[in-house]
Design a protein around this motif. Structure first.
Motif, PDB file in Angstrom:
ATOM      1  N   HIS A 304      -9.509 -25.873  10.731  1.00  0.00           N
ATOM      2  CA  HIS A 304      -9.088 -26.219   9.375  1.00  0.00           C
ATOM      3  C   HIS A 304     -10.134 -25.777   8.353  1.00  0.00           C
ATOM      4  O   HIS A 304      -9.807 -25.202   7.304  1.00  0.00           O
ATOM      5  CB  HIS A 304      -8.864 -27.732   9.273  1.00  0.00           C
ATOM      6  CG  HIS A 304      -8.271 -28.162   7.961  1.00  0.00           C
ATOM      7  ND1 HIS A 304      -9.030 -28.320   6.820  1.00  0.00           N
ATOM      8  CD2 HIS A 304      -6.989 -28.456   7.603  1.00  0.00           C
ATOM      9  CE1 HIS A 304      -8.253 -28.696   5.824  1.00  0.00           C
ATOM     10  NE2 HIS A 304      -7.016 -28.781   6.270  1.00  0.00           N
ATOM     11  N   GLN A 305     -11.402 -26.019   8.647  1.00  0.00           N
ATOM     12  CA  GLN A 305     -12.468 -25.625   7.725  1.00  0.00           C
ATOM     13  C   GLN A 305     -12.558 -24.109   7.602  1.00  0.00           C
ATOM     14  O   GLN A 305     -12.877 -23.590   6.522  1.00  0.00           O
ATOM     15  CB  GLN A 305     -13.798 -26.212   8.190  1.00  0.00           C
ATOM     16  CG  GLN A 305     -13.864 -27.724   8.023  1.00  0.00           C
ATOM     17  CD  GLN A 305     -15.084 -28.344   8.658  1.00  0.00           C
ATOM     18  OE1 GLN A 305     -15.707 -27.738   9.543  1.00  0.00           O
ATOM     19  NE2 GLN A 305     -15.445 -29.550   8.233  1.00  0.00           N
ATOM     20  N   ALA A 306     -12.233 -23.409   8.678  1.00  0.00           N
ATOM     21  CA  ALA A 306     -12.282 -21.938   8.637  1.00  0.00           C
ATOM     22  C   ALA A 306     -11.143 -21.365   7.792  1.00  0.00           C
ATOM     23  O   ALA A 306     -11.320 -20.354   7.105  1.00  0.00           O
ATOM     24  CB  ALA A 306     -12.202 -21.380  10.061  1.00  0.00           C
ATOM     25  N   THR A 307      -9.977 -22.009   7.848  1.00  0.00           N
ATOM     26  CA  THR A 307      -8.811 -21.461   7.137  1.00  0.00           C
ATOM     27  C   THR A 307      -8.638 -22.026   5.728  1.00  0.00           C
ATOM     28  O   THR A 307      -8.239 -21.315   4.812  1.00  0.00           O
ATOM     29  CB  THR A 307      -7.518 -21.734   7.939  1.00  0.00           C
ATOM     30  OG1 THR A 307      -7.423 -23.148   8.199  1.00  0.00           O
ATOM     31  CG2 THR A 307      -7.526 -20.984   9.249  1.00  0.00           C
ATOM     32  N   VAL A 308      -8.952 -23.299   5.546  1.00  0.00           N
ATOM     33  CA  VAL A 308      -8.712 -23.948   4.246  1.00  0.00           C
ATOM     34  C   VAL A 308      -9.998 -24.096   3.451  1.00  0.00           C
ATOM     35  O   VAL A 308      -9.983 -24.099   2.228  1.00  0.00           O
ATOM     36  CB  VAL A 308      -8.035 -25.332   4.456  1.00  0.00           C
ATOM     37  CG1 VAL A 308      -7.815 -26.037   3.126  1.00  0.00           C
ATOM     38  CG2 VAL A 308      -6.720 -25.178   5.203  1.00  0.00           C
ATOM     39  N   GLY A 309     -11.116 -24.248   4.136  1.00  0.00           N
ATOM     40  CA  GLY A 309     -12.388 -24.405   3.443  1.00  0.00           C
ATOM     41  C   GLY A 309     -12.936 -25.812   3.561  1.00  0.00           C
ATOM     42  O   GLY A 309     -12.401 -26.656   4.279  1.00  0.00           O
ATOM     43  N   LEU A 310     -14.013 -26.061   2.833  1.00  0.00           N
ATOM     44  CA  LEU A 310     -14.720 -27.338   2.938  1.00  0.00           C
ATOM     45  C   LEU A 310     -14.303 -28.341   1.864  1.00  0.00           C
ATOM     46  O   LEU A 310     -14.810 -29.454   1.832  1.00  0.00           O
ATOM     47  CB  LEU A 310     -16.240 -27.097   2.840  1.00  0.00           C
ATOM     48  CG  LEU A 310     -16.842 -26.217   3.947  1.00  0.00           C
ATOM     49  CD1 LEU A 310     -18.328 -25.971   3.670  1.00  0.00           C
ATOM     50  CD2 LEU A 310     -16.668 -26.859   5.319  1.00  0.00           C
ATOM     51  N   GLU A 311     -13.414 -27.940   0.984  1.00  0.00           N
ATOM     52  CA  GLU A 311     -12.986 -28.832  -0.086  1.00  0.00           C
ATOM     53  C   GLU A 311     -12.156 -29.987   0.481  1.00  0.00           C
ATOM     54  O   GLU A 311     -11.539 -29.872   1.545  1.00  0.00           O
ATOM     55  CB  GLU A 311     -12.141 -28.059  -1.107  1.00  0.00           C
ATOM     56  CG  GLU A 311     -12.916 -27.009  -1.890  1.00  0.00           C
ATOM     57  CD  GLU A 311     -14.080 -27.611  -2.664  1.00  0.00           C
ATOM     58  OE1 GLU A 311     -13.853 -28.608  -3.374  1.00  0.00           O
ATOM     59  OE2 GLU A 311     -15.207 -27.096  -2.533  1.00  0.00           O
TER      60      GLU A 311
END
Length: 933
Positions: A304-311
């Motif tokens: 999820h962090q790789a595809t959507v980011g850290l927000e």
């Protein structure tokens, strides 16, 4: 149809030359210009001159439908660059299409408007746009109709207002399902609606509803397989996994989540692959497969962090929450709290979220749309702090849990104000009941009786309190607004009544939604114009412990109950003490059921006197004795919860030794005057008197509709006339009617004029009628009808069967006639717990009014009347069974009443009339004799 053909077909043959400003290029037709301008290859700057020139030419030529179409797509072109301009241009397209009576075109423009508002983050605009489509074309033949109903349903679902969400689905689903000639599009839409039903039922978390979700999902899967829509099966498999997880069928849940993962992987939808893997952790955790669950969640989080980011992201919040649940199940409390904290921060970012002790501020959560998920995460964090306390016995951990639960309770209040439908509110009262049980468990561990009072109050009849506050504040606002609000409230009640009679009519559901939307608009006006009264009305005005104690009658004490799944909590509150007790619910519930079984018929106690005494004493010892141990007061106000609402406390047995004579048994009634209340806050309101209001002498309206004869439903109440005449014989002022004169029409017209309402009649609670009612000869008064009335009586006596029975709603109590009269404004009531005996009733109430006339308070007068009944010498012992006298209980204000006295009592008038009749007969006889002589 003609307009559409002209736009899409005929226009291709109209040789209208459009001189383009950009690119110095001419288009032979409007359709060619539109196709060029709509193309993703053209920038907004390139497309706008083409749109403007084409719109100008079409307007000059008189093709207003073409003007509307071009304006519609011009707004679409602006959408990616400038949403506000897109909305303004789209509004022109809507106006043009409505002017042309092009319902389908207007629906498409409204649909775009809804999408624009959604992108802008304005849910009110989204709702208004899709509602407009439903109003424009109430038909499945409108392509936008089903989609709008679906989107409105999703919006309500996300707010947690499940009842409204289901109404929107029903509007589209029922006509579509019944249509025997479905197109491919219809069948596809039907699958979409089946899926929406299943998501709502799964989110509601009830096992029975998850069974309904499974049925919808089977229909959906079958439809998509028939249509060859394999791309839609992934979502169906995902929801099927959720349904099986709710049903505790974990192996099946794992299977369907794995199927959903595979299907989403084929579709290359990485976000949903992650969601499926996230949900896969739930059954794995329930099966104790913690390593697999953690692995699935950690992989999903990385992806999820790789595809959507850290927000912050809602999907990430769910991942963190599930990770916290796994760590909590493993007993690793610190990482559990940390991950619950991260779940909260992904819904509402706040300072200090990196630690584990901070919580968001109340201001931060007020405008949050997705309050349901936040409520879940807050409760999970509080549970983890409680588990931390169990490990380390640090009191500060309990304080952390308490503060987190108080914030969760605030979120519950916000959600309650947002929900318009009564059923949704009742659903959430049930859903949040465990929060108050956890709060009371913390208070018990801390020995904090004051905080326990808060949770006790928040767990009881809050919706009834809201209704009473609404009625109170209505008199302070503009009468026109107040009348509008009242009329819409009544329209809602009527529409729900119609829906009971015609549950398959989606049109009625549309009426309900329209009335709710109008009511919401009116309440926004009230909030804007009268903010102080709006706050008073919708912010829970819970009475403080100190203020409540100051209002209590001298020498009175209260005992409040909370019936939880694990424990029943009992709070004793008096000026000299406050003490919280705990009883294991698994021990208590069988005792309650056993005791109540003796009141199923008049003969049960008589057939098993020793067993009854044992049952009554065991329940008294378990439930009441601990609370009464250090209590000096003999004037008790009980506030029951759950099954305890049905309990005749007065008939409990206080001593173990068994007595032969029924009247001599050791009843709780003999040593205590007992009254009841819905909650301390509601009782506080009932105890209040308006400043400067002079106390009036109270008159009675006593009605006995079945005193003379019965009807097709009921038999005659032989002692009902004796009951009313017995009250009248005391010389009390008022109106006393029996038989056909005791009509519903009279009650409607005159009830609000009397301080005491006494109804000696038939009443019932049964499945056939669907709700409680009280009967007159000419009409029935249902519980729903009481919600429309204003009856500010000092006392309502419901001398009829089962008037304090009804459907038990967790967190709110019994939906009974007693509650209905309280809603209508009655300060105190006497009602019944079962089918009472009319002879015993007449005897008890004759003495009750005698005691009331003598200056006793209402509860004390009833207490003395029951004692007098037990001491009667003209009754056989078997008629002194608790079944005959314990059924009537007093709720509310327990003050004395100043009853107006008749100058000439009814008895005296009857005596004078009898004397006059006898005198007339004697004179007539004398004249006859004189004529004969």
């Amino acid at each position: 149809m003609f307009n559409r053909l002209r736009i899409y077909c005929v226009l291709s043959f109209l040789f209208i030359y459009v001189n383009l400003i950009s690119q110095e290029k001419e288009f032979l037709t409007y359709s060619a210009a539109l196709a060029w301008a709509r193309s993703t290859e053209q920038s907004l700057e390139q497309a706008v001159p083409v749109f403007d020139q084409s719109i100008k030419k079409a307007r000059e030529a008189g093709y207003l439908d073409t003007v509307a179409l071009l304006t519609h797509y011009k707004a679409v072109k602006y959408y990616r660059v400038d949403i506000d301009s897109a909305l303004a241009i789209n509004a022109k397209a809507i106006a043009l299409r409505i002017q042309q009576e092009d319902r389908e075109g207007a629906s498409r423009s409204y649909y775009n408007q809804g999408l624009f508002y959604n992108a802008k983050g304005e849910p009110d605009g989204v709702k208004e746009s899709f509602e407009a489509i439903l109003n424009l074309a109430y038909s499945k033949d409108n392509p936008m109709f089903v989609s709008s109903s679906y989107r409105l349903s999703l919006a309500e679902r996300d707010r947690g207002d499940y009842e409204r969400a289901l109404y929107y689905l029903d509007i589209a689903f029922q006509p579509l399902q019944k249509d025997p000639e479905k197109t491919r599009r219809d069948s596809t839409n039907l699958g979409l609606l089946h899926h929406a039903y299943s998501t709502i039922y799964n989110q509601m978390g009830d096992s029975l509803l998850s069974l309904r979700a499974k049925e919808h999902l089977r229909e959906e899967i079958e439809l998509y397989q028939t249509l060859g829509l394999d791309n839609r099966l992934a979502a169906a498999y995902f929801e099927m996994g959720s349904a099986f997880e709710n049903l505790h069928q974990y192996d099946s849940a794992i299977y369907f989540f794995e199927e959903a993962k595979r299907a989403y992987a084929i579709l290359e939808d990485e976000e949903m692959v992650n969601d499926a893997q996230n949900n896969l952790s739930l059954p794995l955790r329930k099966l104790g497969r913690y390593a697999e669950a953690l692995n699935a969640l950690q992989n999903s989080l990385r992806q999820h962090q790789a595809t959507v980011g850290l927000e912050p992201h809602p999907a990430k919040a769910r991942l963190y929450d599930n990770l916290g649940e796994v760590y909590l199940a493993k007993g690793e409390i610190n990482p559990a709290i940390f991950h619950f904290q991260q779940a909260i921060a992904n819904v509402v970012p706040f300072p200090g979220a990196d630690g584990i002790e901070a919580n968001p501020s109340r201001e931060a959560v007020e405008d949050l749309v997705d309050k349901e998920d936040l409520l879940t995460y807050l409760r999970d964090k509080a549970r983890a702090w409680q588990a931390y306390y169990q490990q380390e016995q640090e009191e500060s951990h309990l304080q952390q849990a308490l503060q987190t639960l108080l914030l969760a309770d605030y979120v519950v209040d916000l959600m309650r104000r947002e929900h318009l439908d009564a059923e949704s509110k009742l659903f959430w009262r049930k859903k949040v009941h465990p929060i108050y049980e956890e709060g009371l468990a913390i208070c018990y561990a801390l020995g904090d009786a004051e905080q326990a009072f808060y949770f006790m109050e928040k767990s009881k009849a809050v919706l009834l309190l809201d209704a009473l506050m609404e009625m109170d504040t209505r008199k302070w606002i503009d009468p026109a607004l107040a009348d509008q609000e009242l009329s819409l409230s009544e329209a809602l009640i009527q529409a729900r009544q119609d829906l009971q009679a015609q549950p398959d009519d989606p049109g009625i559901r549309k009426k309900i939604l329209d009335a709710q939307n109008q009511l919401q608009a009116i309440r926004k006006d009230i909030q804007a114009q009268y903010p102080e009264y709006y706050d008073l009305r919708y912010k829970t005005a819970q009475v403080s412990r100190e203020a409540f104690l100051a209002q209590l009658p001298k020498g009175a004490a209260t005992i409040q109950f909370f019936s939880g799944e694990n424990y029943t909590y009992i709070l004793t509150l008096a000026p000299e003490q406050a003490k919280l007790h705990q009883v294991d619910s698994r021990v208590l519930k069988p005792l309650i059921f056993d005791y109540l079984s003796y009141f199923e018929g008049a003969s049960t106690i008589l057939q098993h006197p020793e067993a009854y005494q044992q049952s009554g004493f065991l329940l008294y010892r378990t439930l009441m004795a601990p609370a009464l141990a250090a209590l000096q007061s003999k004037r008790l106000i009980l506030m029951p919860d759950g099954l305890l609402h049905n309990l005749p406390f007065e008939a409990l047995i206080t001593k173990e030794e068994q007595m032969g004579s029924i009247s001599a048994w050791n009843y709780f009634q003999q040593s205590n005057t007992i009254s009841y209340a819905y909650s301390a806050t509601i009782l506080s309101k009932q105890l209040q008197t308006n400043p400067g209001e002079a106390r009036q002498r109270t008159e009675i309206l006593a009605l006995a509709p079945f005193a003379e004869e019965g009807d097709e439903s009921w038999g005659v109440l032989a002692y009902s006339d004796d009951e009313v005449n017995g009250i009248a014989a005391l010389g009390l002022g008022g109106r006393f009617e029996s038989g056909i004169d005791a009509s519903y029409e009279l009650f409607q017209k005159r009830a609000a004029d009397f301080g005491i309402l006494h109804l000696s009649t038939h009443a019932s609670v049964n499945a056939k009628e669907g709700e409680p009612f009280i009967d007159f000869r000419d009409e029935r008064l249902y519980l729903r009808d009481l919600y429309r009335l204003q009856l500010p009586a000092e006392l309502v006596v419901l001398s009829a069967c089962q008037t304090n029975l009804g459907e038990l709603k967790r967190g709110e109590g019994v939906m009974s006639l007693n509650r209905g009269f309280t809603y209508a404004g009655a300060k105190s009531l006497i009602s019944s717990l079962w089918s009472v005996n009319d002879r015993a009733t007449a005897k008890i109430f004759g003495e009750f009014y005698r005691q009331l006339k003598g200056g006793k308070s209402k509860a004390e007068a009833l207490h003395q009347a029951k004692l007098a009944y037990l001491e009667s010498t003209d009754l056989p012992d078997e008629e002194k069974s608790p079944y005959y006298w314990a059924g009537f209980i007093h709720y509310g204000d327990d003050s004395t009443l100043e009853l107006r006295q008749e100058t000439f009592s009814r008895t005296l008038m009857l005596s004078l009339a009898a004397c006059a009749l006898i005198a007339g007969l004697l004179v007539g006889r004398f004249i006859q004799k004189s004529n004969g002589n």
